[in-house]
Enzyme design. Structure first.
Site, PDB file in Angstrom:
ATOM      1  CG  ASP A  42      -0.237  -0.102   2.540  1.00  0.00           C
ATOM      2  OD1 ASP A  42       0.722  -0.902   2.631  1.00  0.00           O
ATOM      3  OD2 ASP A  42      -0.615   0.609   3.481  1.00  0.00           O
ATOM      4  CD  GLU A  71       3.457  -0.797   7.583  1.00  0.00           C
ATOM      5  OE1 GLU A  71       3.689  -0.776   8.812  1.00  0.00           O
ATOM      6  OE2 GLU A  71       3.596   0.198   6.855  1.00  0.00           O
ATOM      7  CD  GLU A  72       2.815   3.418   5.519  1.00  0.00           C
ATOM      8  OE1 GLU A  72       2.677   3.887   6.666  1.00  0.00           O
ATOM      9  OE2 GLU A  72       3.921   3.322   4.961  1.00  0.00           O
ATOM     10  NE  ARG A 119      17.346  -2.931  18.567  1.00  0.00           N
ATOM     11  CZ  ARG A 119      18.327  -2.256  19.182  1.00  0.00           C
ATOM     12  NH1 ARG A 119      19.054  -1.388  18.515  1.00  0.00           N
ATOM     13  NH2 ARG A 119      18.567  -2.451  20.456  1.00  0.00           N
ATOM     14  CG  HIS A 162       5.746   8.109   6.124  1.00  0.00           C
ATOM     15  ND1 HIS A 162       4.682   7.893   6.981  1.00  0.00           N
ATOM     16  CD2 HIS A 162       6.152   6.861   5.744  1.00  0.00           C
ATOM     17  CE1 HIS A 162       4.469   6.593   7.118  1.00  0.00           C
ATOM     18  NE2 HIS A 162       5.354   5.944   6.368  1.00  0.00           N
TER      19      HIS A 162
END
Length: 387
Positions: free
Chosen positions: A81, A138-139, A178, A358
């Site tokens: 998306d 996802e957003e 990580r 973004h």
């Protein structure tokens, strides 16, 4: 093994896919064109199974290796998306949809996983099964959760799952990861303050919601500075402040405040929710108004599993020669839902010195494609080596 030569050969084709997706961004679950493009390509590649409509508009492709005696099944996930942003890149392939833009690189993620799927369908040099997962929303929409709620993990017996995100500022094609908590939990709140509106010249006759709201905005920062453990990560941001009146001479009846909370630990999440409610109630008690507080928990903390993180880092080193330690990220990532259901890991691939994600001038760097595709392919071939 460094970047696979096959992906260097495929780079022009994959770049073309990526730029087509960039031109035609779709938001949240409305990824109908994107999902069809993905499904059609997976079928053309010769995937053993292609299923649409998982998590509303998600797509799943299944690729079986030359042998399946290991019984292993690995999931690889990309998001599809875009964002509700007006693009300002000036690119030849800029968004053709006003107010929608691939400003986070999901076009690149989708293209890279399609490239890996094409290669894996050609070679099948592994013992087991690959499930390629193309996720909508996802957003902020929680598409990952919806795909899991649709039974994706059990339906295809996925045992491990891996994800990737581009990272501006890191060298193109480099990797960073990580173990443990990586991306933050993301919650949102809406505070509706109700008072008594009136004439701005007669403050004695009103209950001033603007004053109440101003005190709330200032006081809510005490959660970070005076309530939270200073060695724990927490961000509280007020992002919207809207009154019920736009006139110069009217004290508004109502003010609505919106904001977000980012945390890395559940106790800090609980603390923030409790204190936001307490501060809103305290401000209203002081000034005589009332508050309606809506606190909505969003994505959980995204936690990389240690064994799979070590493996993902080893694969990254085999592709690019190194893998850096990634910082904690206070942004959210709904791959967290998949990592709650199955062990796995999420890695960052460098996007170079570009605008940040973004941002209306952001663009995914196509030169990162061979490294990303190679990492996907190596995850499969090293985790499920051919017999």
């Amino acid at each position: 093994m460094p970047v696979k030569n096959r992906f260097a050969e495929l780079l022009p084709e994959i770049t073309e896919w990526r730029r087509d997706l960039h031109e035609n961004p779709e938001i949240l679950f409305d990824t109908h064109r994107t999902s069809k493009v993905v499904a059609d390509k997976l079928r053309a590649f010769g995937c053993d199974e292609v299923v649409e409509g998982i998590g509303r508009t998600g797509v799943v492709g299944v690729i079986k290796g030359k042998s399946s005696g290991s019984g292993k099944v690995i999931g690889l996930r990309a998001d599809m998306d875009a964002l509700p942003i007006h693009e300002q890149t000036g690119l030849d392939y800029a968004s053709k949809t006003d107010g929608a833009m691939h400003a986070c690189g999901h076009d690149g993620h989708t293209a890279m996983l399609l490239g890996a799927a094409k290669y894996l369908s050609e070679t099948r040099n592994f013992d087991g099964t690959v499930v390629v997962i193309f996720q909508p929303a996802e957003e902020g929409g929680g598409g990952g959760k919806e795909m899991c709620d649709d039974g994706m993990m059990d339906r295809w017996n996925i045992q491990e799952v891996y994800g990737m995100h581009n990272w501006p500022g890191n060298p193109v094609g480099s990797f960073a990861i990580r173990p443990g908590a990586f991306f933050a939990a993301t919650d949102v709140f809406t505070i509706t303050l109700e008072g008594k509106g009136g004439h701005a010249a007669k403050p004695q006759e009103v209950i001033d919601t603007t004053l109440m709201a101003a005190h709330f905005v200032t006081s809510v920062q005490s959660i970070v500075s005076r309530n939270a453990d200073p060695v724990k990560q927490i961000v509280v941001s007020v992002t919207s402040f809207e009154t019920s009146s736009k006139a110069f001479n009217v004290i508004p009846q109502r003010v609505e405040i919106k904001g977000t909370v980012r945390t890395m630990a559940e106790d800090q999440r609980d603390l923030a929710e409790r204190r936001i409610k307490d501060i809103a109630a305290g401000v209203c008690a002081t000034f005589g108004g009332t508050a309606d507080v809506e606190y909505q928990r969003g994505y959980p903390v995204m936690v990389n599993h240690e064994e799979q993180t070590d493996f993902a880092a080893d694969v990254a080193r085999s592709v690019s020669g190194s893998c850096d330690d990634a910082p904690l990220v206070m942004g959210g990532e709904d791959f967290a839902f998949m990592l709650e259901e199955r062990p796995g890991a999420y890695i960052l691939v460098g996007n170079g010195e570009t605008a940040p994600v973004h941002h209306p001038e952001y663009n995914f760097t196509d030169e990162a494609i061979p490294a990303g595709c190679s990492w996907w392919a190596e995850i499969v071939e090293k985790r499920m080596p051919a017999a």
